[in-house]
Motif scaffolding. Sequence first.
Motif, PDB file in Angstrom:
ATOM      1  N   VAL A 153       0.862  -1.188   0.000  1.00  0.00           N
ATOM      2  CA  VAL A 153       0.000   0.000   0.000  1.00  0.00           C
ATOM      3  C   VAL A 153       0.895   1.234   0.000  1.00  0.00           C
ATOM      4  N   VAL A 154       0.665   2.127  -0.970  1.00  0.00           N
ATOM      5  CA  VAL A 154       1.432   3.377  -1.059  1.00  0.00           C
ATOM      6  C   VAL A 154       0.461   4.539  -0.911  1.00  0.00           C
ATOM      7  N   VAL A 198       0.830   4.911   6.919  1.00  0.00           N
ATOM      8  CA  VAL A 198      -0.043   3.799   6.566  1.00  0.00           C
ATOM      9  C   VAL A 198       0.581   2.516   7.101  1.00  0.00           C
ATOM     10  N   ALA A 199      -0.254   1.563   7.526  1.00  0.00           N
ATOM     11  CA  ALA A 199       0.250   0.279   8.040  1.00  0.00           C
ATOM     12  C   ALA A 199      -0.722  -0.822   7.667  1.00  0.00           C
ATOM     13  N   CYS A 200      -0.183  -1.930   7.149  1.00  0.00           N
ATOM     14  CA  CYS A 200      -1.021  -3.053   6.730  1.00  0.00           C
ATOM     15  C   CYS A 200      -1.297  -3.996   7.891  1.00  0.00           C
ATOM     16  N   MET A 201      -2.491  -4.590   7.864  1.00  0.00           N
ATOM     17  CA  MET A 201      -2.859  -5.597   8.858  1.00  0.00           C
ATOM     18  C   MET A 201      -2.039  -6.865   8.621  1.00  0.00           C
ATOM     19  N   PRO A 202      -1.531  -7.484   9.673  1.00  0.00           N
ATOM     20  CA  PRO A 202      -0.728  -8.701   9.505  1.00  0.00           C
ATOM     21  C   PRO A 202      -1.510  -9.875   8.932  1.00  0.00           C
ATOM     22  N   ASN A 203      -2.857  -9.848   9.040  1.00  0.00           N
ATOM     23  CA  ASN A 203      -3.663 -10.953   8.504  1.00  0.00           C
ATOM     24  C   ASN A 203      -4.016 -10.760   7.032  1.00  0.00           C
ATOM     25  N   ASP A 204      -3.423  -9.723   6.394  1.00  0.00           N
ATOM     26  CA  ASP A 204      -3.592  -9.500   4.954  1.00  0.00           C
ATOM     27  C   ASP A 204      -4.996  -9.017   4.585  1.00  0.00           C
ATOM     28  N   ALA A 205      -5.757  -8.504   5.548  1.00  0.00           N
ATOM     29  CA  ALA A 205      -7.149  -8.135   5.274  1.00  0.00           C
ATOM     30  C   ALA A 205      -7.324  -6.676   4.869  1.00  0.00           C
ATOM     31  N   GLY A 206      -6.388  -5.799   5.277  1.00  0.00           N
ATOM     32  CA  GLY A 206      -6.564  -4.387   4.983  1.00  0.00           C
ATOM     33  C   GLY A 206      -5.466  -3.550   5.597  1.00  0.00           C
ATOM     34  N   TYR A 207      -5.783  -2.282   5.865  1.00  0.00           N
ATOM     35  CA  TYR A 207      -4.755  -1.369   6.367  1.00  0.00           C
ATOM     36  C   TYR A 207      -5.395  -0.235   7.160  1.00  0.00           C
ATOM     37  N   ALA A 208      -4.557   0.430   7.945  1.00  0.00           N
ATOM     38  CA  ALA A 208      -4.965   1.647   8.646  1.00  0.00           C
ATOM     39  C   ALA A 208      -4.064   2.776   8.166  1.00  0.00           C
ATOM     40  N   SER A 211      -3.663  10.737   9.470  1.00  0.00           N
ATOM     41  CA  SER A 211      -3.504  12.027   8.800  1.00  0.00           C
ATOM     42  C   SER A 211      -2.855  13.055   9.724  1.00  0.00           C
ATOM     43  N   ILE A 212      -2.495  14.190   9.113  1.00  0.00           N
ATOM     44  CA  ILE A 212      -1.906  15.290   9.889  1.00  0.00           C
ATOM     45  C   ILE A 212      -2.974  15.954  10.757  1.00  0.00           C
ATOM     46  N   GLU A 213      -4.234  15.549  10.571  1.00  0.00           N
ATOM     47  CA  GLU A 213      -5.333  16.240  11.226  1.00  0.00           C
ATOM     48  C   GLU A 213      -6.036  15.336  12.226  1.00  0.00           C
ATOM     49  N   GLY A 214      -5.235  14.598  13.036  1.00  0.00           N
ATOM     50  CA  GLY A 214      -5.775  13.844  14.165  1.00  0.00           C
ATOM     51  C   GLY A 214      -6.846  12.843  13.838  1.00  0.00           C
ATOM     52  N   ARG A 215      -6.650  12.079  12.762  1.00  0.00           N
ATOM     53  CA  ARG A 215      -7.610  11.040  12.401  1.00  0.00           C
ATOM     54  C   ARG A 215      -6.887   9.776  11.966  1.00  0.00           C
ATOM     55  N   VAL A 216      -7.570   8.650  12.164  1.00  0.00           N
ATOM     56  CA  VAL A 216      -7.110   7.352  11.656  1.00  0.00           C
ATOM     57  C   VAL A 216      -8.263   6.724  10.886  1.00  0.00           C
ATOM     58  N   ALA A 217      -7.966   6.141   9.724  1.00  0.00           N
ATOM     59  CA  ALA A 217      -8.972   5.435   8.930  1.00  0.00           C
ATOM     60  C   ALA A 217      -8.586   3.964   8.848  1.00  0.00           C
ATOM     61  N   VAL A 218      -9.585   3.085   8.884  1.00  0.00           N
ATOM     62  CA  VAL A 218      -9.367   1.638   8.773  1.00  0.00           C
ATOM     63  C   VAL A 218     -10.126   1.141   7.548  1.00  0.00           C
ATOM     64  N   GLU A 219      -9.423   0.436   6.649  1.00  0.00           N
ATOM     65  CA  GLU A 219     -10.036  -0.020   5.390  1.00  0.00           C
ATOM     66  C   GLU A 219      -9.651  -1.461   5.112  1.00  0.00           C
ATOM     67  N   TRP A 220     -10.483  -2.120   4.287  1.00  0.00           N
ATOM     68  CA  TRP A 220     -10.252  -3.519   3.925  1.00  0.00           C
ATOM     69  C   TRP A 220      -9.917  -3.634   2.444  1.00  0.00           C
ATOM     70  N   PHE A 221      -9.080  -4.622   2.107  1.00  0.00           N
ATOM     71  CA  PHE A 221      -8.684  -4.834   0.708  1.00  0.00           C
ATOM     72  C   PHE A 221      -9.852  -5.314  -0.160  1.00  0.00           C
ATOM     73  N   ASP A 222     -10.660  -6.204   0.390  1.00  0.00           N
ATOM     74  CA  ASP A 222     -11.763  -6.807  -0.355  1.00  0.00           C
ATOM     75  C   ASP A 222     -12.609  -5.698  -1.001  1.00  0.00           C
ATOM     76  N   PRO A 223     -12.687  -5.690  -2.361  1.00  0.00           N
ATOM     77  CA  PRO A 223     -13.391  -4.590  -3.027  1.00  0.00           C
ATOM     78  C   PRO A 223     -14.920  -4.699  -3.004  1.00  0.00           C
ATOM     79  N   SER A 224     -15.446  -5.793  -2.451  1.00  0.00           N
ATOM     80  CA  SER A 224     -16.907  -5.965  -2.447  1.00  0.00           C
ATOM     81  C   SER A 224     -17.587  -4.833  -1.668  1.00  0.00           C
ATOM     82  N   GLU A 225     -18.813  -4.525  -2.069  1.00  0.00           N
ATOM     83  CA  GLU A 225     -19.562  -3.442  -1.414  1.00  0.00           C
ATOM     84  C   GLU A 225     -19.689  -3.687   0.086  1.00  0.00           C
ATOM     85  N   GLU A 226     -19.916  -4.939   0.435  1.00  0.00           N
ATOM     86  CA  GLU A 226     -20.080  -5.308   1.850  1.00  0.00           C
ATOM     87  C   GLU A 226     -18.836  -4.958   2.665  1.00  0.00           C
TER      88      GLU A 226
END
Length: 341
Positions: A153-154, A198-208, A211-226
């Motif tokens: 992830v870049v 950015v940092a990838c989950m060790p279980n290969d499921a996604g990444y966190a 930002s410079i503005e006091g936030r963290v986002a968590v996302e999954w690789f699986d592109p499905s809508e769910e």
Amino acid sequence: MSAQFELAQNPSDVISAVKFAPETSTRLLVSSWDNNVYLYDTHAEPGGKLLEKFEHRAPVLDVCFGRDENEAFSCGLDWEVRRIDLSSGDQTILSTHDKPANHVLFSAAHNLLISSSWDSTLHLHDLSTPGDFYTLTLPSKPFSMSISPTKLVVAMASRHVFIYELDVLAKAAVESPAGEVPTWQRRESSMKYMTRAVACMPNDAGYASSSIEGRVAVEWFDPSEESQARKYAFKCHRQAQDGQDVVYPVHIVAFHPVHGTFASGGGDGIVALWDAAAKRRIRQYQRFPSSIATAAFSDDGKYLAVGVSPAIEDGQDDIADGAIKVFIRELTETEAQGKKK
């Protein structure tokens, strides 16, 4: 109680990275703006033991271990990507970017060294042919990158987030294709402001990402809508001062290799542990003396290294003696555990 101590011999300028050896969890590399890479045995004696110091021509922006605990790779403001033989001290230049090189990563499974640079490129090095590398052009300047078992992830400027398959990158490093290397996914950051880490989950499921503005986002690789509907972002590293909410950059996110929880470190001098799946904070540690520059867990999950350096948010132009510190925290078995299912 978990034990925490400060390394006795710290770098003299801002710390850019801390990395544990893959096999030996008391062997630690630290890179610094003082033009050096430091190698420690964190538990050889009280306060750890500085085993060796490897001088560079300019500030070092990142370092990582290679194929064994006596091989390291570094990059920095001299634009160069280097191999360091930690036993002999020999340094070899593997490639030179056109601007400062800000990150290096090694995938043991793919024998692949990846460097990124402010010249908006990645260099892909297949280590079986040192000196040969493939240049992958990015749409904008990379800020941070991380690998999972199969993905890279870049996170870049202009809110670009590109996800590559490591198998594809490893093939490109060997074959140097004439055309464009395919991107597995192209995303836009779910945060409005500049990505810091950015940092990838060790279980290969996604990444966190943070930002410079006091936030963290968590996302999954699986592109499905769910799966994409599960992504979320939250506010953190904010302090109420005189009735105002003071927001700090989140400089680092790092996943625990065993429990899959993650640590965040901010300009407020705070390190917090989070359970990504349960969307909750597990704990927050006592404030460190200044901004958290970087942090990393050991591969066995027993230790957390935290690099502390004054930054813009500390309001200091000159760095005071003793302000640069690396702390080693020994975690209890349950300290970084997520919520029980």
